[in-house]
Design an enzyme around this catalytic site. Structure first.
Site, PDB file in Angstrom:
ATOM      1  N   LYS A  75       0.803  -1.232   0.000  1.00  0.00           N
ATOM      2  CA  LYS A  75       0.000   0.000   0.000  1.00  0.00           C
ATOM      3  C   LYS A  75       0.836   1.282   0.000  1.00  0.00           C
ATOM      4  CE  LYS A  75      -4.391  -1.590   1.917  1.00  0.00           C
ATOM      5  NZ  LYS A  75      -5.457  -1.363   2.891  1.00  0.00           N
ATOM      6  N   ASP A 111     -10.353   3.270   1.322  1.00  0.00           N
ATOM      7  CA  ASP A 111     -10.592   2.796   2.695  1.00  0.00           C
ATOM      8  C   ASP A 111     -11.256   3.890   3.535  1.00  0.00           C
ATOM      9  OD1 ASP A 111      -9.648   0.195   2.511  1.00  0.00           O
ATOM     10  OD2 ASP A 111      -7.597   0.730   3.049  1.00  0.00           O
TER      11      ASP A 111
HETATM   12  P1  NAP Z   1      -1.120  -3.343  10.825  1.00  0.00           P
HETATM   13  O1  NAP Z   1      -0.629  -2.304   9.875  1.00  0.00           O
HETATM   14  O2  NAP Z   1      -0.299  -4.532  11.135  1.00  0.00           O
HETATM   15  O3  NAP Z   1      -1.461  -2.562  12.205  1.00  0.00           O
HETATM   16  C1  NAP Z   1      -1.895  -3.239  13.353  1.00  0.00           C
HETATM   17  C2  NAP Z   1      -1.815  -2.300  14.548  1.00  0.00           C
HETATM   18  O4  NAP Z   1      -2.311  -3.038  15.684  1.00  0.00           O
HETATM   19  C3  NAP Z   1      -0.408  -1.847  14.904  1.00  0.00           C
HETATM   20  O5  NAP Z   1      -0.445  -0.516  15.349  1.00  0.00           O
HETATM   21  C4  NAP Z   1      -0.033  -2.773  16.055  1.00  0.00           C
HETATM   22  O6  NAP Z   1       0.835  -2.218  16.997  1.00  0.00           O
HETATM   23  C5  NAP Z   1      -1.370  -2.940  16.729  1.00  0.00           C
HETATM   24  N1  NAP Z   1      -1.376  -4.152  17.547  1.00  0.00           N
HETATM   25  C6  NAP Z   1      -1.190  -5.426  17.146  1.00  0.00           C
HETATM   26  N2  NAP Z   1      -1.251  -6.256  18.200  1.00  0.00           N
HETATM   27  C7  NAP Z   1      -1.451  -5.468  19.307  1.00  0.00           C
HETATM   28  C8  NAP Z   1      -1.582  -5.737  20.682  1.00  0.00           C
HETATM   29  N3  NAP Z   1      -1.519  -6.989  21.162  1.00  0.00           N
HETATM   30  N4  NAP Z   1      -1.786  -4.693  21.527  1.00  0.00           N
HETATM   31  C9  NAP Z   1      -1.851  -3.432  21.059  1.00  0.00           C
HETATM   32  N5  NAP Z   1      -1.729  -3.121  19.742  1.00  0.00           N
HETATM   33  C10 NAP Z   1      -1.538  -4.125  18.881  1.00  0.00           C
HETATM   34  O7  NAP Z   1      -2.532  -3.910  10.329  1.00  0.00           O
HETATM   35  P2  NAP Z   1      -3.685  -3.106   9.543  1.00  0.00           P
HETATM   36  O8  NAP Z   1      -3.500  -3.268   8.090  1.00  0.00           O
HETATM   37  O9  NAP Z   1      -3.763  -1.750  10.115  1.00  0.00           O
HETATM   38  O10 NAP Z   1      -4.982  -3.974   9.941  1.00  0.00           O
HETATM   39  C11 NAP Z   1      -5.437  -3.984  11.276  1.00  0.00           C
HETATM   40  C12 NAP Z   1      -6.789  -4.705  11.361  1.00  0.00           C
HETATM   41  O11 NAP Z   1      -7.764  -4.008  10.607  1.00  0.00           O
HETATM   42  C13 NAP Z   1      -6.780  -6.135  10.829  1.00  0.00           C
HETATM   43  O12 NAP Z   1      -7.586  -6.919  11.667  1.00  0.00           O
HETATM   44  C14 NAP Z   1      -7.430  -5.998   9.447  1.00  0.00           C
HETATM   45  O13 NAP Z   1      -8.081  -7.189   9.056  1.00  0.00           O
HETATM   46  C15 NAP Z   1      -8.427  -4.897   9.716  1.00  0.00           C
HETATM   47  N6  NAP Z   1      -8.786  -4.154   8.498  1.00  0.00           N
HETATM   48  C16 NAP Z   1     -10.083  -4.178   8.100  1.00  0.00           C
HETATM   49  C17 NAP Z   1     -10.458  -3.464   6.978  1.00  0.00           C
HETATM   50  C18 NAP Z   1     -11.892  -3.498   6.539  1.00  0.00           C
HETATM   51  O14 NAP Z   1     -12.172  -3.134   5.386  1.00  0.00           O
HETATM   52  N7  NAP Z   1     -12.809  -3.859   7.397  1.00  0.00           N
HETATM   53  C19 NAP Z   1      -9.508  -2.727   6.245  1.00  0.00           C
HETATM   54  C20 NAP Z   1      -8.175  -2.717   6.697  1.00  0.00           C
HETATM   55  C21 NAP Z   1      -7.830  -3.447   7.828  1.00  0.00           C
HETATM   56  P3  NAP Z   1       2.418  -2.002  16.747  1.00  0.00           P
HETATM   57  O15 NAP Z   1       2.488  -0.850  15.804  1.00  0.00           O
HETATM   58  O16 NAP Z   1       2.931  -1.674  18.090  1.00  0.00           O
HETATM   59  O17 NAP Z   1       2.904  -3.288  16.170  1.00  0.00           O
END
Ligand code: NAP
Length: 297
Positions: A75, A111
């Site tokens: 992305k 998004d």
């Molecule tokens: P990402 O870039 O990996 O970001 C995940 C975030 O969550 C990071 O800030 C990470 O913290 C934090 N995190 C992970 N484990 C944690 C924990 N145990 N405690 C506290 N914080 C934690 O992932 P993403 O692309 O943003 O996606 C995140 C979620 O959104 C996923 O479940 C994805 O399926 C969902 N999503 C849904 C849509 C939709 O259309 N509905 C679209 C996009 C994403 P750190 O920075 O400290 O590692």
């Protein structure tokens, strides 16, 4: 009954790039939408390793791909290979939709539109007086910050667990018009933030299938969410997540991530097809059928 799809020499190509990409749900909803519209297009998943991104994009241009979606990890990496980036994608620093326009690649980010859609259609609120608290500072949080800014929230607070990543997140917006629209906080500050939240968004993967028993918040932390607040989980399976169950016990309104997924896809399809009407209901239904979920439960 499934309509027969005939791929011919005239069939136009759409797709999604990612690595991995095999779990992407986009082919499910887009191919149903294209069939519903009776259009001679096909939407395919393309697994592309990071080192092959530039070659793949050049190949897409060569074979006449009309447009494509982008998922992890491309992305942000795609940015240098685009001729034009829309202001919304520039502000976020990430692209999830690319279209071929005048022999050039144009990137945008749907998004934001996807995130906002269920808030706008379901809850007509004056967001200008409201406080948003966003859990997590990863890729999805960027679209959520932009969405909350677009809705005009009075305060936007992003909460993360890792100080260094939080600071990187903060500084990554330095050249964006949105840089002064939000504040970052460490996880320990949640007890002060949750009682003020009108909108609480989970952008972390905590609670996502198969680890369905987890929530980013303890029951004690969630007990401070005001009743009537909106709890929005970007996760779409399970339905509802532990986070949304906790919030509903508090009298909060729950929104899961399925509608965001559907609406960002619908927004992308409108761009590729140059048309305002796309079969959103069929796209939603296709995903619900595929995921084995009903309207609720
Ligand atoms: P990402 O870039 O990996 O970001 C995940 C975030 O969550 C990071 O800030 C990470 O913290 C934090 N995190 C992970 N484990 C944690 C924990 N145990 N405690 C506290 N914080 C934690 O992932 P993403 O692309 O943003 O996606 C995140 C979620 O959104 C996923 O479940 C994805 O399926 C969902 N999503 C849904 C849509 C939709 O259309 N509905 C679209 C996009 C994403 P750190 O920075 O400290 O590692």
């Amino acid at each position: 009954m499934t309509k027969e799809r005939l791929i011919t020499g005239k069939t136009k190509l759409l797709g999604v790039i990612g690595h991995p990409v095999e779990h992407s749900l986009s082919p499910v909803m887009h191919n149903v939408a294209l069939a519903e519209l009776g259009l001679d297009y096909v939407y395919l998943p393309f697994p592309i390793e990071p080192q092959n991104l530039e070659t793949a994009i050049a190949g897409f241009a060569a074979v006449g791909v009309v447009g494509f979606s982008i998922t992890i990890p491309h992305k942000q990496a795609i940015l240098p290979f685009l001729s034009e980036i829309t202001p919304v994608a520039q502000a976020i620093g990430a692209v999830n939709t690319v279209s071929r326009q005048n022999h050039q690649w144009v990137g945008t980010n749907t998004d934001v539109e996807g995130f906002i859609a269920p808030l706008q259609t379901t809850y007509h609120q004056d967001w200008g007086q409201k406080v948003a608290v966003i859990l997590g500072n990863g890729g999805a949080a960027r679209a959520v910050v932009a969405g909350c800014t677009q809705l005009g929230f009075a305060e936007i607070h992003v909460v993360g667990r890792n100080v260094q990543k939080l600071q990187e997140f903060r500084h990554s917006w330095d050249n964006s018009p949105l840089s002064d629209k939000f504040q970052v906080h460490q996880w320990q500050e949640l007890p002060n933030l949750i009682p003020q939240a009108d909108l609480l968004v989970n952008t972390t993967p905590i609670g996502m299938y198969p680890k369905v028993e987890y929530s980013p918040l303890s029951a004690e932390e969630m007990a401070h969410l005001p009743s009537g607040a909106i709890a929005y989980d970007l996760i779409y399976i399970p339905k509802p997540t532990q986070f949304l169950q906790q919030a509903e016990k508090q009298g909060a309104i729950a929104i899961d991530g399925l509608e965001m997924l559907v609406q960002q896809g619908a927004a992308a399809l409108k761009i590729w097809l140059h048309q305002e009407k796309v079969p959103v209901d069929a796209m939603r239904q296709a995903l619900q059928n595929h995921l084995g979920i009903g309207e609720r439960g």
